[in-house]
Scaffold this active site. Structure first.
Site, PDB file in Angstrom:
ATOM      1  N   LYS A  37     -13.954  22.971  -0.016  1.00  0.00           N
ATOM      2  CA  LYS A  37     -14.191  22.188  -1.235  1.00  0.00           C
ATOM      3  C   LYS A  37     -15.452  21.339  -1.148  1.00  0.00           C
ATOM      4  CE  LYS A  37     -11.432  18.120  -0.091  1.00  0.00           C
ATOM      5  NZ  LYS A  37     -12.614  17.236   0.023  1.00  0.00           N
ATOM      6  N   THR A  38     -15.745  20.767   0.019  1.00  0.00           N
ATOM      7  CA  THR A  38     -16.933  19.913   0.142  1.00  0.00           C
ATOM      8  C   THR A  38     -18.203  20.731  -0.063  1.00  0.00           C
ATOM      9  OG1 THR A  38     -15.739  18.496   1.703  1.00  0.00           O
ATOM     10  CG2 THR A  38     -18.132  18.282   1.641  1.00  0.00           C
ATOM     11  N   ASP A 227     -14.574  13.439  -5.647  1.00  0.00           N
ATOM     12  CA  ASP A 227     -13.939  14.155  -4.540  1.00  0.00           C
ATOM     13  C   ASP A 227     -12.603  13.492  -4.198  1.00  0.00           C
ATOM     14  OD1 ASP A 227     -13.604  16.003  -2.540  1.00  0.00           O
ATOM     15  OD2 ASP A 227     -14.965  15.017  -1.120  1.00  0.00           O
ATOM     16  N   GLU A 228     -11.700  14.245  -3.597  1.00  0.00           N
ATOM     17  CA  GLU A 228     -10.383  13.735  -3.171  1.00  0.00           C
ATOM     18  C   GLU A 228      -9.689  12.989  -4.309  1.00  0.00           C
ATOM     19  OE1 GLU A 228      -9.228  14.740  -0.481  1.00  0.00           O
ATOM     20  OE2 GLU A 228     -10.776  14.927   1.055  1.00  0.00           O
ATOM     21  N   GLN A 258      -1.975  17.459  -0.711  1.00  0.00           N
ATOM     22  CA  GLN A 258      -2.450  16.603   0.383  1.00  0.00           C
ATOM     23  C   GLN A 258      -2.510  15.131  -0.038  1.00  0.00           C
ATOM     24  OE1 GLN A 258      -5.525  18.379   3.122  1.00  0.00           O
ATOM     25  NE2 GLN A 258      -5.819  19.797   1.418  1.00  0.00           N
ATOM     26  N   ARG A 609      -3.863  21.572   9.813  1.00  0.00           N
ATOM     27  CA  ARG A 609      -4.965  21.160  10.687  1.00  0.00           C
ATOM     28  C   ARG A 609      -5.172  22.182  11.803  1.00  0.00           C
ATOM     29  NH1 ARG A 609      -7.164  19.053   7.233  1.00  0.00           N
ATOM     30  NH2 ARG A 609      -5.408  19.827   6.024  1.00  0.00           N
TER      31      ARG A 609
END
Length: 744
Positions: A37-38, A227-228, A258, A609
């Site tokens: 996504k980044t 973002d986020e 998340q 993770r």
């Protein structure tokens, strides 16, 4: 558009490419874990500039950390380096707080008399709260300043000024909190200062009071990216929505699966309701994971599907299938920690793994203690992210100082640490007075303090505090040899008032500290059970010997330990998630459906993770302040389909795993675990220890704290079977076999 940029875009998957090329109108990028996504957000900003949709200063991009903002800004600048942007303005790529500080600087003349302002950090805020409490005669022994400070921050995240808070939401503080909040804001104003959350609230209030200035920023920011977005709180939501209202070219990127920060104000409904706020929005799903193996992704997706508060999204990956997820059932937390330490050692010895490839996750900070002991016993270097190592934590150092001073009244360093902890009104002036008199009388600090108290030479607020301290210490010294070590620790906690103050605070931080103190009590209980010579002096000696071993000279090659909350955004080749038990993960207080779903999201974050290997473990029983607590396996384990899991029980009476179709006992995969080599060994290691064949003189054993050693002597039988072991440092330790946690 440069050829290199186009070439890079060809490497994007269809979802990523769609997100980068959708430039007009509201856009929700629903980005699964590890889906890039980044990278997408960065290229989308660069694409806007290269397509001449906007100049750099006409694009607002908001993220949550200064590091992330800096990295994004640098990456965008590299991507557009072939365009002359020097005269086109500075990019607005920043955190919410930096953005609001920049806006407030331009309009301070409208808000306050002064044209500049100071930003108070957390310590400044706390100091100001303490000052106001003193002015209002609010007793710090009853009301914790940190609690007031955190409540003010929470109100501001919700967009609430002092005049519009509901007192009913603060039953423990009532009108006192509202009164303090009013005075806090007044003092900030007089000082020409803002606190962190005030930067956002004041910016929103500026927009409401001066709509022409809101209109100015609406006209400037043709395109907005956040973002986020699942981590935004209410005031961040209000600011974002206000700025995007005119052009409606807003792109939010996030993953509701998340969203794990509701306790600090994050509101998952912001991302879930984005299509209600912007009905014309387009949704692009990033569902391809580039991080983890297929088994890990499939298992995590199956788990999170039990949540109702989520969009329809299913992760997939083109990565290899990979190993099955390993689930371990252990008898207790010591065997769990020992298993993990041995697994790490075996990976590094037998495969191409280094210590930095491993992460150990846990739900609460207190769980790190047993894991740290096990890693130290194997000489495995480790680092803790987001917290101090267990024995470095403030509350542990405080209580150790109490215990050290009780055994040694000459220990002035320990005495001065605990004299006003918890607070007793004994200030620097009193300490200076006692120190000077001590030098004059040529007596120890404590003897001088007792003398000055008896002769009525300590005055003011410090007088009752000093008397209370002396009485507490004398009481504890008198009963030290009449109680077991565990009971003496409990008495110390009660008489000093340390736990009472933390319990009254009832903040997240104080509850975490209470858990750490409880875990320290478990360490004391373990020491008492495993050692015949279990005096307080011997225990403190063991604690002192831990310190040198606890220092890692090469932290770059260390196993990483952290809570699951801290793990978000990171990745490791191999991940261990420990303590997967009902009441621990999910936490016992999280019976509410929304909170349970957040706990499940936390498990999902931890699982995703892992790149190559994922290990999940739980203990049938766990020590709680010297008492055994029996646990059921976490319901999250039952929500993972069995086809993705390889389950192993090392418990004498297997529980959860015995009900799974694919149960396995001591498979070849788990040979690193040294406790048992067959089911016969399980039978040998029963509570009665009637068969002592596994403990023979000369046999090498391993202890989770002291490491490897050789059995020197075996005495007694049954519950009284005792074993003397000489360790590498030539120290001999005597254990009750039943509680020794020794492995062959």
């Amino acid at each position: 558009m440069s050829e290199s940029f186009e070439t890079i875009l060809k490497t994007f998957n269809p979802g990523q490419l769609s997100a980068v090329q959708t430039l007009e109108g509201p856009l929700l990028v629903s980005a699964g874990a590890g889906s890039g996504k980044t990278r997408v957000l960065t290229y989308r900003i660069a694409h806007l500039i290269k397509q001449k949709k906007a100049l750099p200063h006409q694009i607002l991009a908001v993220t949550f950390t200064n590091k992330a903002a800096r990295e994004m800004r640098e990456r965008v600048e590299r991507l557009i380096k072939d365009i002359n942007t020097h005269a086109q303005g500075r990019m607005w790529i920043s955190t919410f707080h930096s953005m609001c500080a920049r806006i407030l600087k331009e309009h301070m003349h409208l808000i306050r008399n002064n044209h500049t302002f100071t930003i108070y950090d957390n310590k400044d805020q706390l100091s100001l709260v303490k000052k106001i409490m003193k002015d209002l005669n609010i007793n710090e022994k009853i009301y914790n300043p940190k609690t007031f400070s955190s409540q003010i921050a929470l109100c501001k995240r919700q967009g609430l000024d002092p005049e519009n808070i509901d007192r009913n939401n603060f039953p423990a503080y009532g009108h006192r909190f509202q009164e303090l909040y009013f005075n806090y804001e007044k003092e900030l104003n007089n000082a020409g200062a803002f606190d962190f959350e005030g930067l956002l609230l004041e910016t929103y209030k500026l927009f409401l009071k001066y709509p022409e200035h809101l209109e100015k920023y609406r006209n400037q920011f043709l395109y907005i990216s956040v973002d986020e977005y699942q981590d935004t709180n209410h005031i961040q939501y209000l600011i974002t929505k206000a700025l995007a209202e005119k052009h409606r070219n807003i792109c939010v990127v996030g993953d509701e699966d998340q969203s794990i920060y509701s306790w600090r104000g994050a509101d998952i409904s912001n991302i879930l309701n984005f299509d209600h706020d912007f009905p014309e929005c387009r949704t692009v799903k990033l569902e391809q994971n580039y991080r983890s193996t297929e088994n890990i992704i499939s298992a995590a997706s199956a788990l999170i599907s039990y949540n109702h508060s989520r969009k329809d999204k299913k992760l997939f990956t083109k990565n290899p299938t990979g190993s099955l997820i390993q689930v371990y059932e252990l008898e207790d937390e010591y065997k769990e920690a020992h298993l993990i330490a041995n697994k790490v050692a075996t990976y590094c010895q037998e495969q191409d793994y280094s210590y930095e490839d491993f992460a150990l996750f846990y739900r609460t900070n207190a769980q790190s203690r047993v894991l740290e002991d096990a890693l130290r016993s194997r000489n495995i270097p480790y680092k803790i992210i987001g917290n101090l190592k267990f024995y470095d934590r403030l509350e542990i150092k405080d209580i150790l100082s109490y215990l050290k001073f009780i055994t040694n009244a000459q220990d002035e360093v320990s005495l001065k640490r605990i004299l006003n902890s918890p607070k007793r009104g004994i200030g620097p002036g009193t300490i200076k007075h006692i120190t000077e008199e001590s030098q004059s009388l040529k007596k120890s600090f404590y003897e001088t303090m007792k003398y000055l108290s008896e002769t009525n030479q300590i005055k003011g607020q410090a007088k009752p505090g000093v008397l209370e301290f002396i009485q507490t210490i004398e009481h504890l010294k008198n009963i030290q040899n009449t109680l077991s070590l565990t009971d003496f620790y409990k008495e110390t906690m009660e008489k000093t008032g340390y736990t009472k103050v933390l319990a009254a605070d009832n903040s997240i931080e104080s509850l975490s500290r209470l858990e750490n103190l409880q875990e320290f009590g478990n360490a004391i209980n373990q020491f008492e059970l495993e050692n015949d010579e279990n005096s307080l002096e011997n225990f403190l000696e063991e604690m002192a010997l831990l310190a040198p071993a606890d220092q890692s000279s090469n932290e770059s090659a260390s196993v990483t330990l952290m809570t699951l909350h801290v793990s978000k955004g990171l990745e490791f080749r191999t991940v261990f998630i420990t303590g997967m038990e009902e009441g621990l993960f999910p936490l016992s207080q999280n019976t509410d459906d929304d909170l349970l779903e957040e706990e499940r999201r936390l498990a999902y974050v931890g699982m995703t993770r892992a790149k190559n290997n994922l290990h999940l473990s739980y203990a049938i029983k766990r020590n709680k302040f010297g008492k055994i607590q029996y646990n059921q396996a976490s319901q999250f384990l039952d929500e993972i389909p069995g086809k993705f899991v390889h389950s192993v029980s090392f418990a004498k009476k297997p529980g959860f795993i015995s009900r799974r179709k694919n149960k396995v006992y001591n498979s070849k995969y788990n040979q690193a675990f040294p406790h048992y080599e067959s089911e016969e060994d399980f039978a040998q290691d029963s509570n009665s220890y009637s068969n002592t064949g596994m403990y023979k003189v000369g046999r090498i054993v391993h202890h989770p704290r002291f490491g490897s050693g050789k059995i020197q002597k075996v005495e007694g039988s049954g519950d009284d079977l005792r074993i003397s072991v000489i360790f590498k440092n030539q120290k001999v330790k005597k254990f009750i076999a039943k509680y020794a946690h020794l492995s062959l």
